[in-house]
Design a protein around this motif. Sequence first.
Motif, PDB file in Angstrom:
ATOM      1  N   ILE A 189       0.862  -1.179   0.000  1.00  0.00           N
ATOM      2  CA  ILE A 189       0.000   0.000   0.000  1.00  0.00           C
ATOM      3  C   ILE A 189       0.899   1.229   0.000  1.00  0.00           C
ATOM      4  N   ALA A 190       0.452   2.291  -0.644  1.00  0.00           N
ATOM      5  CA  ALA A 190       1.238   3.521  -0.705  1.00  0.00           C
ATOM      6  C   ALA A 190       0.334   4.721  -0.476  1.00  0.00           C
ATOM      7  N   PRO A 191       0.906   5.817  -0.015  1.00  0.00           N
ATOM      8  CA  PRO A 191       0.121   7.056   0.100  1.00  0.00           C
ATOM      9  C   PRO A 191      -0.133   7.663  -1.274  1.00  0.00           C
ATOM     10  N   ASP A 192      -1.208   8.408  -1.392  1.00  0.00           N
ATOM     11  CA  ASP A 192      -1.513   9.075  -2.660  1.00  0.00           C
ATOM     12  C   ASP A 192      -0.376  10.014  -3.049  1.00  0.00           C
ATOM     13  N   GLY A 193       0.016   9.947  -4.327  1.00  0.00           N
ATOM     14  CA  GLY A 193       1.028  10.849  -4.835  1.00  0.00           C
ATOM     15  C   GLY A 193       2.452  10.460  -4.527  1.00  0.00           C
ATOM     16  N   ALA A 194       2.677   9.349  -3.819  1.00  0.00           N
ATOM     17  CA  ALA A 194       4.040   8.953  -3.473  1.00  0.00           C
ATOM     18  C   ALA A 194       4.803   8.415  -4.676  1.00  0.00           C
ATOM     19  N   GLU A 195       4.084   7.892  -5.671  1.00  0.00           N
ATOM     20  CA  GLU A 195       4.675   7.389  -6.901  1.00  0.00           C
ATOM     21  C   GLU A 195       5.743   6.330  -6.640  1.00  0.00           C
ATOM     22  N   GLY A 196       5.468   5.481  -5.670  1.00  0.00           N
ATOM     23  CA  GLY A 196       6.362   4.362  -5.398  1.00  0.00           C
ATOM     24  C   GLY A 196       7.594   4.692  -4.592  1.00  0.00           C
ATOM     25  N   THR A 197       7.753   5.954  -4.158  1.00  0.00           N
ATOM     26  CA  THR A 197       8.948   6.306  -3.397  1.00  0.00           C
ATOM     27  C   THR A 197       8.908   5.758  -1.979  1.00  0.00           C
ATOM     28  N   ILE A 198       7.716   5.542  -1.454  1.00  0.00           N
ATOM     29  CA  ILE A 198       7.575   4.963  -0.132  1.00  0.00           C
ATOM     30  C   ILE A 198       6.346   4.069  -0.128  1.00  0.00           C
ATOM     31  N   MET A 199       6.510   2.862   0.411  1.00  0.00           N
ATOM     32  CA  MET A 199       5.411   1.899   0.421  1.00  0.00           C
ATOM     33  C   MET A 199       5.356   1.165   1.756  1.00  0.00           C
ATOM     34  N   PHE A 200       4.161   0.680   2.057  1.00  0.00           N
ATOM     35  CA  PHE A 200       3.931  -0.146   3.231  1.00  0.00           C
ATOM     36  C   PHE A 200       3.469  -1.521   2.755  1.00  0.00           C
ATOM     37  N   ALA A 201       3.567  -2.509   3.640  1.00  0.00           N
ATOM     38  CA  ALA A 201       3.125  -3.856   3.284  1.00  0.00           C
ATOM     39  C   ALA A 201       2.581  -4.556   4.515  1.00  0.00           C
ATOM     40  N   THR A 202       1.637  -5.464   4.305  1.00  0.00           N
ATOM     41  CA  THR A 202       1.063  -6.231   5.407  1.00  0.00           C
ATOM     42  C   THR A 202       2.118  -7.163   5.997  1.00  0.00           C
ATOM     43  N   ARG A 203       2.118  -7.275   7.317  1.00  0.00           N
ATOM     44  CA  ARG A 203       3.100  -8.132   7.987  1.00  0.00           C
ATOM     45  C   ARG A 203       2.748  -9.600   7.870  1.00  0.00           C
ATOM     46  N   GLU A 204       1.463  -9.893   7.872  1.00  0.00           N
ATOM     47  CA  GLU A 204       1.015 -11.290   7.833  1.00  0.00           C
ATOM     48  C   GLU A 204      -0.261 -11.389   7.030  1.00  0.00           C
ATOM     49  N   ALA A 205      -0.539 -12.609   6.617  1.00  0.00           N
ATOM     50  CA  ALA A 205      -1.779 -12.843   5.870  1.00  0.00           C
ATOM     51  C   ALA A 205      -2.975 -12.813   6.821  1.00  0.00           C
ATOM     52  N   VAL A 206      -4.075 -12.219   6.357  1.00  0.00           N
ATOM     53  CA  VAL A 206      -5.317 -12.200   7.128  1.00  0.00           C
ATOM     54  C   VAL A 206      -6.465 -12.615   6.213  1.00  0.00           C
ATOM     55  N   THR A 207      -7.574 -12.961   6.820  1.00  0.00           N
ATOM     56  CA  THR A 207      -8.731 -13.435   6.062  1.00  0.00           C
ATOM     57  C   THR A 207      -9.970 -12.621   6.410  1.00  0.00           C
ATOM     58  N   ILE A 208     -10.683 -12.195   5.379  1.00  0.00           N
ATOM     59  CA  ILE A 208     -11.993 -11.566   5.585  1.00  0.00           C
ATOM     60  C   ILE A 208     -13.025 -12.693   5.562  1.00  0.00           C
ATOM     61  N   PRO A 209     -13.664 -12.989   6.691  1.00  0.00           N
ATOM     62  CA  PRO A 209     -14.605 -14.120   6.732  1.00  0.00           C
ATOM     63  C   PRO A 209     -15.754 -13.931   5.740  1.00  0.00           C
ATOM     64  N   ALA A 210     -16.318 -15.037   5.331  1.00  0.00           N
ATOM     65  CA  ALA A 210     -17.471 -15.010   4.432  1.00  0.00           C
ATOM     66  C   ALA A 210     -18.599 -14.193   5.071  1.00  0.00           C
ATOM     67  N   GLY A 211     -19.201 -13.322   4.280  1.00  0.00           N
ATOM     68  CA  GLY A 211     -20.290 -12.476   4.754  1.00  0.00           C
ATOM     69  C   GLY A 211     -19.832 -11.146   5.314  1.00  0.00           C
ATOM     70  N   ASN A 212     -18.537 -10.992   5.596  1.00  0.00           N
ATOM     71  CA  ASN A 212     -18.002  -9.723   6.098  1.00  0.00           C
ATOM     72  C   ASN A 212     -17.383  -8.928   4.947  1.00  0.00           C
ATOM     73  N   THR A 213     -17.189  -7.652   5.183  1.00  0.00           N
ATOM     74  CA  THR A 213     -16.616  -6.811   4.115  1.00  0.00           C
ATOM     75  C   THR A 213     -15.327  -6.119   4.523  1.00  0.00           C
ATOM     76  N   THR A 214     -14.919  -6.183   5.797  1.00  0.00           N
ATOM     77  CA  THR A 214     -13.703  -5.473   6.227  1.00  0.00           C
ATOM     78  C   THR A 214     -12.832  -6.359   7.106  1.00  0.00           C
ATOM     79  N   VAL A 215     -11.548  -6.017   7.115  1.00  0.00           N
ATOM     80  CA  VAL A 215     -10.603  -6.627   8.038  1.00  0.00           C
ATOM     81  C   VAL A 215      -9.493  -5.611   8.298  1.00  0.00           C
TER      82      VAL A 215
END
Length: 375
Positions: free
Chosen positions: A117-143
Amino acid sequence: MMALVELPDIQFVEQDVDTVFLELVTVFQGITGRTLNRSDPEMLVMRAFAQLFVQQRVLINQVAKGELLRYARGVILDYLGEPNTPRLQAEPAVTTERFTLSIPLVTPQIIPAGTRIAPDGAEGTIMFATREAVTIPAGNTTVDVLIECLTPGVIGNGFLPGQLTTLIDPLPFVASVTNLTTTAGGADTEDDDSYRERIRMAPESFSTAGPEQGYIYWAKTASAAIVDVAAITEKPGEVTILPLLEGGIIPTQEILDAVTEKVNSRKIRPLTDKVTVQAPGVVPYDIVLTYYINRERAAESAVIQAAVIKAVESYALWQKSKLGRHINPSELISKIMNAGALRVEVVSPVYTPITDLQVAQDANINVTFGGLAND
């Protein structure tokens, strides 16, 4: 910070050039049986040798002093801390990111580890990434998932909630991403002064009885971004730990969780202690003042005005860089006077006591140049 014992500056070998010169003359006269006069050419030669020997002795003193904790720097300090207290390396900033699906799904949706994930306008100069895999359970929309900056250091700090919204690695059905907290916790490699203080505190960590300095030591090891820690007990068996980040930044929940995990380790916390980690309370104050410059220094006015602004900024940083540091306008006046001002009229702040559970932070700064004045 642990108080240092008052000790004189240490010198392993004599490095006064006149003393060394006299030693050379004495040895020469003893070997040759001659008494030298001031005009003898040998005196000039020995004066030159004395200068050379003193340079070597200065290096000897520097190297020898560098093996003492109080004077050690750089790699020598690393060796003194090794192996029980290694230097804290640069750490990435962290925050909590929310992934939102466009519609609820009938099967779980996986968000892989390393999703960027990156901030708007960063153009790849700075990025973040998830530390671990997570799951959005069936029927839910957020995690919600913890993400960290891919570039360690302070560069990842300070992104406000809602600024990390560009998904670099597209995922099916993911409609949006956004950070819920301000990014914090990023720190450069631990500097020598902070590292030296932790080495000095290391023996406190050997105790299993939960001493104050022991809890402070372990809390500081949770992140290189932590510059101060208070460990308070108001009831038997209950300990409250309050960390403060570099620059007087209040720790986010992610940092508090990291400290909590560290100090509650079974090898650190006594079984009878209940340890709580919380952010310190903020005591806001304003800086409102007018300063004047000596008329005789009118030609330096622009330079002095710039120095005064830096002095005020230095005071604000000093004030919020330690827990329990009382709001002290005398320190502010001192810094401004040292910057070249003739006199200072301070409206705010006024002296205000601060507890170890609090940190003073500047809210509004209004610095006015009152013009030139006479002594």
